[in-house]
Design a protein around this motif. Structure first.
Motif, PDB file in Angstrom:
ATOM      1  N   LEU A 194      -1.043 -42.811 -40.342  1.00 37.54           N
ATOM      2  CA  LEU A 194       0.005 -42.611 -41.339  1.00 37.54           C
ATOM      3  C   LEU A 194      -0.575 -42.032 -42.624  1.00 37.54           C
ATOM      4  N   SER A 236       8.543 -43.054 -39.501  1.00 39.25           N
ATOM      5  CA  SER A 236       7.874 -42.029 -40.315  1.00 39.25           C
ATOM      6  C   SER A 236       7.091 -41.041 -39.460  1.00 39.25           C
ATOM      7  N   LYS A 266      -1.420 -38.394 -42.024  1.00 37.66           N
ATOM      8  CA  LYS A 266      -0.235 -37.549 -41.870  1.00 37.66           C
ATOM      9  C   LYS A 266       0.399 -37.212 -43.211  1.00 37.66           C
ATOM     10  N   TYR A 267       0.374 -38.168 -44.146  1.00 36.42           N
ATOM     11  CA  TYR A 267       1.034 -37.960 -45.438  1.00 36.42           C
ATOM     12  C   TYR A 267       0.059 -37.680 -46.573  1.00 36.42           C
ATOM     13  N   ARG A 271       9.474 -44.577 -48.890  1.00 35.38           N
ATOM     14  CA  ARG A 271       8.882 -43.506 -48.093  1.00 35.38           C
ATOM     15  C   ARG A 271       7.384 -43.782 -47.965  1.00 35.38           C
ATOM     16  N   PRO A 272       6.693 -43.166 -47.023  1.00 34.61           N
ATOM     17  CA  PRO A 272       5.270 -43.442 -46.807  1.00 34.61           C
ATOM     18  C   PRO A 272       4.403 -43.251 -48.052  1.00 34.61           C
ATOM     19  N   GLU A 273       4.728 -42.257 -48.849  1.00 33.61           N
ATOM     20  CA  GLU A 273       3.910 -41.984 -50.037  1.00 33.61           C
ATOM     21  C   GLU A 273       3.921 -43.137 -51.037  1.00 33.61           C
TER      22      GLU A 273
END
Length: 322
Positions: free
Chosen positions: A142, A203, A145-146, A118-120
């Motif tokens: 990105l 994502s 956003k996260y 996941r992006p995190e």
């Protein structure tokens, strides 16, 4: 001279019809990512519409937008960020068709060493970006956003030399999934390593890639030429992307891209198809207005443009059935 008309003759000298000669500047070099453009010229799609089209290779030293502005080309290909920057500076450029329905820019990484589910999971990683490039813009969007702070990742300046990635100095390296992604992935496989790709589009970062462009002047002064050009190009791309025509498309591409083995071109074409026409019912060339709005918003948030440009007014959706 902007567009030239010249008569075509039969072998006995009988005049057939006037052909319209135009110039089409691509964004990048001849390879699988411009399959339809090559296919159109190689298989007479333009000629059938009464057009004599010079398809000109792009590259880092070529700028389709500038050539349009100067009258050196009538049609071109540019990425959305290039178009939006140009419009922000007063350029008359407009969009006729969107080539990629999803951006092929992704980050390659070794899944055995870096779990990026996941992006995190990017936190704490060394991430390659091209400072000033659209991959930097996408990655910063990105992170924002996260809620990932810039000091929670290490941004590494990349060049054309992939050595830092091979030497594991960089965990995630930006690539075009349908081009370098295949080549680098093959090298990792030969070394007994696995490869995976992080996709910002999946994502929620919808940043439009390449589109077909022209100017308001061309549309006003040569409306029929625009209709014929877009129609021929869309027909060629649809045929080139049809799996049943893979052999024919690969053959056309390899005449220009002689250094890439045909099996690699075939795989590049297969992946390109996924980004351009992911589903059978996908309308190739359809302009994703929402994605363009998000792209403009991302650039505005990062101060890449000083004010909104209202890109929706530059999207000529009437040339491709949405």
């Amino acid at each position: 001279m902007l567009l030239m008309l010249f008569p075509a003759f039969t072998g006995c000298g009988k005049k057939q019809e006037e052909m319209t000669k135009v110039s089409y500047r691509l964004k990048w070099l001849f390879n699988a990512s411009v399959a339809g453009d090559i296919y159109a010229g190689a298989n007479g799609f333009f000629k059938k519409k009464g057009l004599e089209v010079e398809v000109k290779e792009g590259g880092p030293e070529r700028d389709a937008i500038k050539e349009l502005e100067m009258g050196h080309a009538q049609f071109g290909v540019a990425s959305a960020d290039q178009v939006i920057r140009a419009v922000s500076k007063g350029s008359p450029v407009v969009v006729l068709a969107q080539l990629f329905q999803a951006n092929p820019l992704q980050w390659i990484y070794r899944p055995d060493e870096n779990n990026i589910g996941r992006p995190e999971d990017i936190r704490g990683k060394v991430v390659g970006i091209t400072f000033g490039g659209n991959d930097e813009t996408i990655m910063r969007a990105l992170l924002a956003k996260y809620g990932i702070k810039e000091n929670e990742v290490t941004l590494f300046s990349v060049r054309y030399d992939y050595t830092p990635f091979y030497e594991r100095k960089v965990a995630l390296w930006p690539v075009y999934r349908n081009a370098q992604g295949i080549i680098i992935g093959d090298k990792l496989k030969k070394a007994g390593e696995s490869a995976a790709f992080f996709d910002p589009d999946a994502s929620g970062i919808r940043f439009v890639a390449n589109s077909v462009i022209t100017t308001e002047k061309i549309i006003k002064e040569h409306p029929e030429t625009v209709v014929k050009f877009v129609s021929a190009l869309m027909e060629a791309w649809n045929e080139a992307l049809n799996p049943v025509n893979s052999d024919k498309a690969v053959e056309a591409i390899q005449k220009f891209d002689k250094d890439t083995p045909s099996d690699v071109i075939r795989r590049q074409l297969d992946i390109t198809r996924q980004f351009m026409k992911p589903y059978e019912k996908t309308v190739f060339g359809a302009i994703d207005i929402a994605a363009w709005k998000q792209t403009e918003s991302i650039m505005l948030d990062q101060n890449l443009i000083p004010a909104p440009v209202d890109m929706e007014k530059r999207l000529k959706t009437e040339y491709v059935r949405q």
